[in-house]
Design a protein around this motif. Structure first.
Motif, PDB file in Angstrom:
ATOM      1  N   SER A 108       0.829  -1.203   0.000  1.00  0.00           N
ATOM      2  CA  SER A 108       0.000   0.000   0.000  1.00  0.00           C
ATOM      3  C   SER A 108       0.860   1.249   0.000  1.00  0.00           C
ATOM      4  N   GLY A 109       0.428   2.264  -0.733  1.00  0.00           N
ATOM      5  CA  GLY A 109       1.106   3.555  -0.705  1.00  0.00           C
ATOM      6  C   GLY A 109       2.522   3.475  -1.213  1.00  0.00           C
ATOM      7  N   ARG A 110       3.352   4.371  -0.673  1.00  0.00           N
ATOM      8  CA  ARG A 110       4.718   4.458  -1.188  1.00  0.00           C
ATOM      9  C   ARG A 110       5.659   3.439  -0.562  1.00  0.00           C
ATOM     10  N   ASN A 111       5.311   2.924   0.646  1.00  0.00           N
ATOM     11  CA  ASN A 111       6.283   2.027   1.286  1.00  0.00           C
ATOM     12  C   ASN A 111       5.693   1.170   2.397  1.00  0.00           C
ATOM     13  N   ASP A 112       4.412   0.863   2.336  1.00  0.00           N
ATOM     14  CA  ASP A 112       3.769   0.143   3.442  1.00  0.00           C
ATOM     15  C   ASP A 112       3.267  -1.235   3.035  1.00  0.00           C
ATOM     16  N   LEU A 113       3.197  -2.117   4.037  1.00  0.00           N
ATOM     17  CA  LEU A 113       2.441  -3.362   3.928  1.00  0.00           C
ATOM     18  C   LEU A 113       1.270  -3.253   4.889  1.00  0.00           C
ATOM     19  N   THR A 114       0.097  -3.655   4.440  1.00  0.00           N
ATOM     20  CA  THR A 114      -1.094  -3.561   5.276  1.00  0.00           C
ATOM     21  C   THR A 114      -1.798  -4.905   5.363  1.00  0.00           C
ATOM     22  N   CYS A 115      -2.587  -5.034   6.421  1.00  0.00           N
ATOM     23  CA  CYS A 115      -3.449  -6.202   6.606  1.00  0.00           C
ATOM     24  C   CYS A 115      -4.784  -5.674   7.116  1.00  0.00           C
ATOM     25  N   GLU A 116      -5.847  -6.042   6.445  1.00  0.00           N
ATOM     26  CA  GLU A 116      -7.189  -5.548   6.771  1.00  0.00           C
ATOM     27  C   GLU A 116      -7.220  -4.016   6.810  1.00  0.00           C
ATOM     28  N   GLY A 117      -6.477  -3.413   5.886  1.00  0.00           N
ATOM     29  CA  GLY A 117      -6.504  -1.973   5.721  1.00  0.00           C
ATOM     30  C   GLY A 117      -5.647  -1.175   6.683  1.00  0.00           C
ATOM     31  N   ARG A 118      -4.919  -1.842   7.570  1.00  0.00           N
ATOM     32  CA  ARG A 118      -4.075  -1.132   8.537  1.00  0.00           C
ATOM     33  C   ARG A 118      -2.613  -1.552   8.370  1.00  0.00           C
ATOM     34  N   LYS A 119      -1.739  -0.600   8.601  1.00  0.00           N
ATOM     35  CA  LYS A 119      -0.307  -0.789   8.366  1.00  0.00           C
ATOM     36  C   LYS A 119       0.338  -1.636   9.460  1.00  0.00           C
ATOM     37  N   PHE A 120       1.140  -2.610   9.039  1.00  0.00           N
ATOM     38  CA  PHE A 120       1.946  -3.360   9.994  1.00  0.00           C
ATOM     39  C   PHE A 120       3.426  -3.323   9.630  1.00  0.00           C
ATOM     40  N   SER A 121       3.738  -2.756   8.475  1.00  0.00           N
ATOM     41  CA  SER A 121       5.126  -2.719   8.036  1.00  0.00           C
ATOM     42  C   SER A 121       5.393  -1.473   7.207  1.00  0.00           C
ATOM     43  N   GLY A 122       6.366  -0.661   7.655  1.00  0.00           N
ATOM     44  CA  GLY A 122       6.870   0.451   6.857  1.00  0.00           C
ATOM     45  C   GLY A 122       8.226   0.067   6.308  1.00  0.00           C
ATOM     46  N   ASN A 123       8.499   0.460   5.073  1.00  0.00           N
ATOM     47  CA  ASN A 123       9.739   0.055   4.413  1.00  0.00           C
ATOM     48  C   ASN A 123      10.515   1.272   3.924  1.00  0.00           C
ATOM     49  N   ALA A 124      11.832   1.133   3.850  1.00  0.00           N
ATOM     50  CA  ALA A 124      12.691   2.204   3.351  1.00  0.00           C
ATOM     51  C   ALA A 124      13.827   1.582   2.542  1.00  0.00           C
ATOM     52  N   PHE A 125      14.501   2.418   1.745  1.00  0.00           N
ATOM     53  CA  PHE A 125      15.408   1.905   0.733  1.00  0.00           C
ATOM     54  C   PHE A 125      16.646   2.794   0.602  1.00  0.00           C
ATOM     55  N   ALA A 126      17.760   2.179   0.203  1.00  0.00           N
ATOM     56  CA  ALA A 126      18.987   2.940  -0.033  1.00  0.00           C
ATOM     57  C   ALA A 126      19.819   2.231  -1.094  1.00  0.00           C
ATOM     58  N   LYS A 127      20.558   3.035  -1.850  1.00  0.00           N
ATOM     59  CA  LYS A 127      21.439   2.493  -2.881  1.00  0.00           C
ATOM     60  C   LYS A 127      22.885   2.563  -2.416  1.00  0.00           C
TER      61      LYS A 127
ATOM     62  N   ALA B  62      -1.652   5.284  16.607  1.00  0.00           N
ATOM     63  CA  ALA B  62      -2.093   3.928  16.938  1.00  0.00           C
ATOM     64  C   ALA B  62      -3.230   3.465  16.030  1.00  0.00           C
ATOM     65  N   SER B  63      -4.078   4.391  15.593  1.00  0.00           N
ATOM     66  CA  SER B  63      -5.219   3.995  14.769  1.00  0.00           C
ATOM     67  C   SER B  63      -4.809   3.643  13.349  1.00  0.00           C
ATOM     68  N   ARG B  64      -3.577   4.003  12.972  1.00  0.00           N
ATOM     69  CA  ARG B  64      -3.123   3.729  11.614  1.00  0.00           C
ATOM     70  C   ARG B  64      -2.435   2.384  11.485  1.00  0.00           C
ATOM     71  N   VAL B  65      -2.079   1.747  12.607  1.00  0.00           N
ATOM     72  CA  VAL B  65      -1.280   0.537  12.558  1.00  0.00           C
ATOM     73  C   VAL B  65      -1.999  -0.624  13.233  1.00  0.00           C
ATOM     74  N   ILE B  66      -1.494  -1.826  12.961  1.00  0.00           N
ATOM     75  CA  ILE B  66      -2.071  -3.009  13.587  1.00  0.00           C
ATOM     76  C   ILE B  66      -0.957  -3.960  13.997  1.00  0.00           C
ATOM     77  N   ASN B  67      -1.111  -4.544  15.158  1.00  0.00           N
ATOM     78  CA  ASN B  67      -0.265  -5.653  15.570  1.00  0.00           C
ATOM     79  C   ASN B  67      -0.861  -6.935  15.009  1.00  0.00           C
ATOM     80  N   LEU B  68      -0.057  -7.712  14.305  1.00  0.00           N
ATOM     81  CA  LEU B  68      -0.584  -8.920  13.666  1.00  0.00           C
ATOM     82  C   LEU B  68      -1.043  -9.960  14.683  1.00  0.00           C
ATOM     83  N   SER B  69      -0.553  -9.877  15.913  1.00  0.00           N
ATOM     84  CA  SER B  69      -1.014 -10.809  16.941  1.00  0.00           C
ATOM     85  C   SER B  69      -2.475 -10.560  17.318  1.00  0.00           C
ATOM     86  N   GLU B  70      -3.011  -9.386  16.956  1.00  0.00           N
ATOM     87  CA  GLU B  70      -4.438  -9.146  17.163  1.00  0.00           C
ATOM     88  C   GLU B  70      -5.269 -10.079  16.282  1.00  0.00           C
ATOM     89  N   LEU B  71      -4.704 -10.450  15.143  1.00  0.00           N
ATOM     90  CA  LEU B  71      -5.400 -11.322  14.196  1.00  0.00           C
ATOM     91  C   LEU B  71      -5.023 -12.787  14.391  1.00  0.00           C
TER      92      LEU B  71
END
Length: 320
Positions: free
Chosen positions: A118-137, A177-186
């Motif tokens: 999702s978006g520029r650098n996120d992984l989501t589950c059920e519409g909420r972010k659980f992973s933000g990603n970043a990159f370097a060369k 907190a409302s933007r993210v999710i802990n996968l252990s909730e699922l």
């Protein structure tokens, strides 16, 4: 193609980041490494971010936490032992963000979790972010790293992080907190420990080979790793250029937020110095913008590539 796995046995953020930097700088050609690591009570800020604007620094340090600046762009995140972090260090010819993310997605699918990019650098589950990603060369290898929130303490996350209200308004939410999710909730049985083997299995499955496991203790005892650790944990690296930072221009663009501090020589009408704080995913663009503006006339904007949206927006903000 050679596959490698590194698993940290330390919770020190500076050691963990130093190993990542060492791998990026020194890994052999035609190699992909997956590195798994955890930090204890740590706020990690992007390379171009002002720590005082992103984090309750005094509170964090007084309570035994750590502040770490990573070498990639993006925003501030909170790490504790309830989440696990991953890094992919890949030869430039083998670097593939979608393939790398598919390792994470495949491992979570084994727990019945369907995830989306999702978006520029996120992984989501059920519409909420659980992973933000970043990159370097790097010179020979490129780096992709991110978090997997599994059972992170949301109270501590909100306690330490300062979230830009403009960013929250843009996303239409009330708190970090409302933007993210802990996968252990699922999946209540999922932990930052028992996800490791599925990640290794998925890495080998998707890349089609058996990975060599590198010894973490051997890596952290290398003189290069010790030198990197000393540099990135220093006061100057973490805070130095930001202690006198004063925002004079501020805005949020599609590529990220930006705050600009300008030191003006009024007598000669030039920009004597410039510092830019940003959660932009391209730290090199921010560094180039600083170089471009320093020494320029305050009366006329410098020439720049109008097709570069980051330069265009920053120049427009300064001279608008």
């Amino acid at each position: 193609m050679k596959l490698q796995v590194v698993i940290s046995n330390q919770y020190n953020p500076f050691l963990n980041r130093a190993v990542e930097q060492y791998l990026t700088d020194n890994q052999e050609e035609n190699t992909v490494t997956m590195y798994l690591w955890k930090n204890q009570r740590t706020v990690v800020i992007g390379y171009n971010q002002n720590p005082y604007a992103e984090c309750n620094v005094k509170m964090l340090l007084d309570e035994g936490g750590h502040l770490m600046r990573r070498g990639t762009g993006g925003g501030a995140v909170y790490h504790d032992l309830g989440n696990i972090n991953f890094s992919f260090v890949a030869d430039k010819s083998l670097y593939d963000v979608k393939k790398q993310l598919s390792v994470i997605q495949d491992a979570l699918l084994s727990y019945g979790l369907t995830t989306e990019i999702s978006g520029r650098n996120d992984l989501t589950c059920e519409g909420r972010k659980f992973s933000g990603n970043a990159f370097a060369k790097g010179q020979r290898n490129d780096l992709h790293h991110g978090t997997i929130l599994i059972k992170t303490d949301g109270t501590m996350m909100q306690r330490y992080l300062i979230v830009d209200k403009a960013k929250l308004m843009k996303n239409g939410v009330k708190s970090v907190a409302s933007r993210v999710i802990n996968l252990s909730e699922l999946v209540p049985g999922l932990t930052s420990e028992n996800i490791k083997q599925p990640l290794i299995d998925s890495f080998e499955k998707i890349y089609g080979g058996k990975a060599t496991v590198l010894d973490f203790d051997t890596l952290i005892n290398k003189s290069e790793v010790q030198a990197i650790t000393s540099e990135i944990s220093s006061h100057e690296f973490l805070f130095g250029r930001w202690e006198q930072f004063k925002t004079t221009k501020k805005a949020r663009f599609p590529w990220g937020g930006v705050e600009i501090s300008l030191e003006i020589d009024e007598a000669n009408a030039i920009i004597k110095d410039v510092q830019i704080a940003s959660d932009c995913l391209e730290p090199e663009s921010i560094a180039k913008a600083e170089q471009l503006l320093k020494g320029c006339s305050t009366k006329a904007a410098p020439e720049y590539d109008a097709n570069d949206e980051i330069f265009r927006d920053i120049i427009g903000l300064v001279y608008g």
